[in-house]
Write a protein that holds these residues in place. Structure first.
Motif, PDB file in Angstrom:
ATOM      1  N   SER A   6      -2.282  23.237 -28.248  1.00 13.97           N
ATOM      2  CA  SER A   6      -2.310  24.177 -27.142  1.00 13.97           C
ATOM      3  C   SER A   6      -3.742  24.355 -26.680  1.00 13.97           C
ATOM      4  O   SER A   6      -4.683  24.151 -27.432  1.00 13.97           O
ATOM      5  CB  SER A   6      -1.736  25.537 -27.565  1.00 13.97           C
ATOM      6  OG  SER A   6      -2.495  26.090 -28.618  1.00 13.97           O
ATOM      7  N   ASP A  29      -6.072  28.409 -14.167  1.00 15.59           N
ATOM      8  CA  ASP A  29      -6.190  27.145 -13.459  1.00 15.59           C
ATOM      9  C   ASP A  29      -5.165  27.010 -12.351  1.00 15.59           C
ATOM     10  O   ASP A  29      -4.808  25.916 -11.974  1.00 15.59           O
ATOM     11  CB  ASP A  29      -6.048  25.969 -14.436  1.00 15.59           C
ATOM     12  CG  ASP A  29      -4.717  25.975 -15.168  1.00 15.59           C
ATOM     13  OD1 ASP A  29      -4.535  25.073 -15.990  1.00 15.59           O
ATOM     14  OD2 ASP A  29      -3.887  26.860 -14.917  1.00 15.59           O
ATOM     15  N   GLU A  30      -4.683  28.102 -11.822  1.00 11.59           N
ATOM     16  CA  GLU A  30      -3.737  28.032 -10.720  1.00 11.59           C
ATOM     17  C   GLU A  30      -4.426  27.445  -9.496  1.00 11.59           C
ATOM     18  O   GLU A  30      -5.542  27.836  -9.146  1.00 11.59           O
ATOM     19  CB  GLU A  30      -3.211  29.426 -10.387  1.00 11.59           C
ATOM     20  CG  GLU A  30      -2.059  29.421  -9.399  1.00 11.59           C
ATOM     21  CD  GLU A  30      -0.806  28.803  -9.984  1.00 11.59           C
ATOM     22  OE1 GLU A  30       0.020  28.322  -9.188  1.00 11.59           O
ATOM     23  OE2 GLU A  30      -0.660  28.802 -11.213  1.00 11.59           O
ATOM     24  N   THR A 341      -6.578  21.164 -15.696  1.00  9.74           N
ATOM     25  CA  THR A 341      -5.456  21.193 -16.631  1.00  9.74           C
ATOM     26  C   THR A 341      -5.345  19.804 -17.254  1.00  9.74           C
ATOM     27  O   THR A 341      -5.097  18.823 -16.550  1.00  9.74           O
ATOM     28  CB  THR A 341      -4.147  21.554 -15.918  1.00  9.74           C
ATOM     29  OG1 THR A 341      -4.261  22.861 -15.351  1.00  9.74           O
ATOM     30  CG2 THR A 341      -2.974  21.535 -16.889  1.00  9.74           C
ATOM     31  N   VAL A 343      -3.569  17.053 -19.723  1.00  9.39           N
ATOM     32  CA  VAL A 343      -2.353  16.664 -20.440  1.00  9.39           C
ATOM     33  C   VAL A 343      -2.541  15.238 -20.942  1.00  9.39           C
ATOM     34  O   VAL A 343      -3.419  14.503 -20.486  1.00  9.39           O
ATOM     35  CB  VAL A 343      -1.097  16.756 -19.542  1.00  9.39           C
ATOM     36  CG1 VAL A 343      -0.825  18.195 -19.134  1.00  9.39           C
ATOM     37  CG2 VAL A 343      -1.225  15.866 -18.304  1.00  9.39           C
ATOM     38  N   SER A 364       3.846  17.416 -21.500  1.00  8.36           N
ATOM     39  CA  SER A 364       3.623  18.745 -20.916  1.00  8.36           C
ATOM     40  C   SER A 364       3.685  18.694 -19.393  1.00  8.36           C
ATOM     41  O   SER A 364       2.877  19.313 -18.687  1.00  8.36           O
ATOM     42  CB  SER A 364       2.272  19.311 -21.373  1.00  8.36           C
ATOM     43  OG  SER A 364       2.170  19.312 -22.772  1.00  8.36           O
ATOM     44  N   ALA A 366       5.563  20.068 -17.244  1.00  9.12           N
ATOM     45  CA  ALA A 366       5.760  21.340 -16.539  1.00  9.12           C
ATOM     46  C   ALA A 366       4.434  21.987 -16.152  1.00  9.12           C
ATOM     47  O   ALA A 366       4.351  22.694 -15.143  1.00  9.12           O
ATOM     48  CB  ALA A 366       6.583  22.298 -17.399  1.00  9.12           C
ATOM     49  N   SER A 367       3.380  21.728 -16.925  1.00  8.33           N
ATOM     50  CA  SER A 367       2.093  22.372 -16.647  1.00  8.33           C
ATOM     51  C   SER A 367       1.367  21.757 -15.458  1.00  8.33           C
ATOM     52  O   SER A 367       0.400  22.349 -14.951  1.00  8.33           O
ATOM     53  CB  SER A 367       1.201  22.311 -17.891  1.00  8.33           C
ATOM     54  OG  SER A 367       0.813  20.975 -18.169  1.00  8.33           O
ATOM     55  N   VAL A 368       1.801  20.572 -14.993  1.00  6.96           N
ATOM     56  CA  VAL A 368       1.115  19.933 -13.865  1.00  6.96           C
ATOM     57  C   VAL A 368       2.004  19.794 -12.636  1.00  6.96           C
ATOM     58  O   VAL A 368       1.550  19.299 -11.601  1.00  6.96           O
ATOM     59  CB  VAL A 368       0.559  18.547 -14.273  1.00  6.96           C
ATOM     60  CG1 VAL A 368      -0.432  18.697 -15.412  1.00  6.96           C
ATOM     61  CG2 VAL A 368       1.667  17.576 -14.659  1.00  6.96           C
ATOM     62  N   GLN A 369       3.250  20.233 -12.702  1.00  8.09           N
ATOM     63  CA  GLN A 369       4.139  20.144 -11.548  1.00  8.09           C
ATOM     64  C   GLN A 369       3.589  20.909 -10.349  1.00  8.09           C
ATOM     65  O   GLN A 369       3.805  20.522  -9.199  1.00  8.09           O
ATOM     66  CB  GLN A 369       5.527  20.679 -11.903  1.00  8.09           C
ATOM     67  CG  GLN A 369       6.368  19.714 -12.726  1.00  8.09           C
ATOM     68  CD  GLN A 369       7.753  20.268 -12.997  1.00  8.09           C
ATOM     69  OE1 GLN A 369       7.933  21.130 -13.845  1.00  8.09           O
ATOM     70  NE2 GLN A 369       8.723  19.782 -12.257  1.00  8.09           N
ATOM     71  N   LYS A 370       2.894  21.996 -10.608  1.00  3.40           N
ATOM     72  CA  LYS A 370       2.393  22.856  -9.534  1.00  3.40           C
ATOM     73  C   LYS A 370       1.381  22.165  -8.633  1.00  3.40           C
ATOM     74  O   LYS A 370       1.083  22.644  -7.535  1.00  3.40           O
ATOM     75  CB  LYS A 370       1.760  24.109 -10.136  1.00  3.40           C
ATOM     76  CG  LYS A 370       0.597  23.823 -11.064  1.00  3.40           C
ATOM     77  CD  LYS A 370       0.190  25.063 -11.842  1.00  3.40           C
ATOM     78  CE  LYS A 370      -0.872  24.769 -12.886  1.00  3.40           C
ATOM     79  NZ  LYS A 370      -1.136  25.936 -13.756  1.00  3.40           N
TER      80      LYS A 370
END
Length: 477
Positions: A6, A29-30, A341, A343, A364, A366-370
């Motif tokens: 993590s 990191d949004e 971010t 991964v 991971s 889901a953490s970079v889909q945005k």
């Protein structure tokens, strides 16, 4: 998930980058949030000249001096010259993207029976430090962290444990994974210092920790980024090698600046061309096997990314590749960067040398889909089609090439039937790229779709036609 780890990010971490500045993160990191770090110092050798008006100023991150109380881990006296294309490096992988670092041999052990639980690895001036574990054998519930000295960038690993009763090694992760024996690379830590610590439970009623002296962690290698002088030397040696072997486009001639360098920070286009700026978010920096750089990008809404075959072509290499999203400057012409971010790469789904592509997945996801995705254009672009290329030149924060210094105008398709590895396989252009840009998407300014996969040049530069790529991967995306 094959790795248990993590990332924890706090506020105002300041770490040395390339010996000339610091990188420090603020907040989350949004995409679009003013979370920043210092990417480079104002005293850097090159002057960055944007071709679009600067955005309103973002408060710069505060940089703090790095403590230097630990013993350095003796970096090499000079930069390692890249191996010739196709030659294996350190028994791990063939030549891939732009060289950005080297591997140092170390011998550190963390353990239970009187052994150290913490060690610090410092390479003055290095851009990043990436630890390699030769083994990880832990009691259930214990774990490792690799962090910067302030603990603001921290990666956690549980990995392979050993049963306290039987003494048998058991894989917590996928037993078919390359690291099933506890050997693996850790995620890189930005800056020149990494702290590795073994965290153990506070009680040991059966005295197992003293009995199982063979438990513990071994560190045998560290991949560390070049210092600034080493980067300059490596680039000089690479350029000499290219000049010594002139010829048609191909590996070793992957990127060129044509005329004046007209690339600008991606954020320079946030107001003047918001579509190009938004599309650039889907582009990622690759750190391959700890020492080489390329660019990749999300294609379609699923867990699919594209880069060049000459960057990597196997799942083993994908597994040892870091994929950095949102590594972008926070303001036009400035030196603050958003928190990236990171991964891991995962599986290679398809690859081809002639079309020079590799389609792969990441962990991971889901953490970079945005950060969004790009789509392939199924029609070959016409000559004169205006283009832009979001990329990570030399591994720097995302830049966009949209003008051509060579032709004094917008970068555009020069020849839609250019010969790459096969006749008429490419489109050519004079958009500026550099080492590390391999694998970048070439987009049409009209459709904002990918019309080519950048891979090499020599002015003109060129990319594999997206319509040919689409036919090869359409069933997978």
């Amino acid at each position: 998930m094959r790795r248990r780890w993590s990332l924890v990010v706090g506020a105002c971490a300041a770490v040395t980058l390339a010996g000339v500045g610091a990188i420090g993160y603020l907040g989350g990191d949004e995409p679009g949030t003013p979370t920043v770090a210092v990417w480079n110092a104002a005293g850097a050798a090159s002057v960055r000249t944007p071709d679009a008006p600067a955005e309103s100023a973002t408060p710069e991150a505060t940089t703090a001096p790095r403590p230097v109380t630990t013993t350095p881990a003796a970096p090499s006296a000079k930069a390692t010259v890249p191996e010739p294309a196709g030659a294996a490096r350190d028994g791990e992988t063939a030549d891939a993207g732009q060289p950005i670092g080297t591997v140092e041999r170390v011998d550190r052990t963390l353990g239970y029976a009187g052994a150290a639980r913490r060690t610090t690895l410092r390479f003055p001036g290095a851009e990043y430090v990436k630890v390699h574990f030769s083994r990880i054998a832990l009691l259930p519930g214990d774990y490792l962290t690799v962090s910067d000295p302030q603990g603001r960038e921290s990666h956690r690993y549980e990995g392979v444990s050993r049963d306290a009763v039987t003494g048998l090694t058991r894989a917590v992760l996928n037993p078919d994974a390359p690291d099933r024996d506890g050997e693996r690379w850790a995620m890189s830590v930005s800056g020149d210092t990494a702290v590795v610590e073994l965290h153990t439970g506070g009680t040991d009623p059966l005295g197992l920790k003293s009995a199982l002296a063979d438990l513990g962690v071994g560190i045998d290698r560290v991949a560390r980024g070049y210092t600034r002088p080493e980067r300059v030397e490596a680039a000089h040696e690479l350029e000499k090698a290219r000049e010594a072997t002139p010829g048609p486009a191909g590996p070793g001639r992957e990127e060129s600046v044509c005329g004046g360098d007209e690339k600008s920070d991606a954020v320079c286009y946030r107001s003047t061309n918001p579509m190009a700026y938004t599309r650039s978010k889907a582009v990622a920096r690759l750190l391959i096997n700890g020492t080489e750089l390329c660019t990749a990008w999300r294609v379609g809404a699923q867990n699919r990314l594209v880069t060049n075959n000459h960057c990597f072509s196997t799942s083993k290499d994908a597994y040892n590749t870091e994929v950095w999203f949102n590594y972008q400057c926070a303001r036009c012409g400035g030196y603050d960067v958003y928190q990236s971010t990171k991964v891991w790469g995962d599986k290679v789904l398809a690859t081809d040398r002639t079309l020079d592509f590799t389609l792969f997945t990441v962990e991971s996801f889901a953490s970079v889909q945005k950060f969004g995705f790009l789509t392939l254009d199924t029609a070959r672009p016409a000559a004169g089609t205006q283009l832009y290329i979001p990329q990570h030149p030399a591994g720097d924060p995302t830049a966009i090439a949209m003008a051509s210094g060579e032709r004094g105008s917008n970068c555009a398709v020069d020849n839609p039937s250019y010969t790459g590895y096969a006749s008429a396989s490419d489109v050519s252009y004079y958009c500026d790229t550099e080492g590390g840009s391999s694998g970048s998407p070439v987009l049409s300014r009209t459709t904002n779709k990918v019309v080519a996969l950048h891979h090499f040049g020599g002015c003109p530069n060129s990319g594999v036609r997206a319509d040919l790529l689409y036919e090869r991967i359409r069933s997978l995306v």
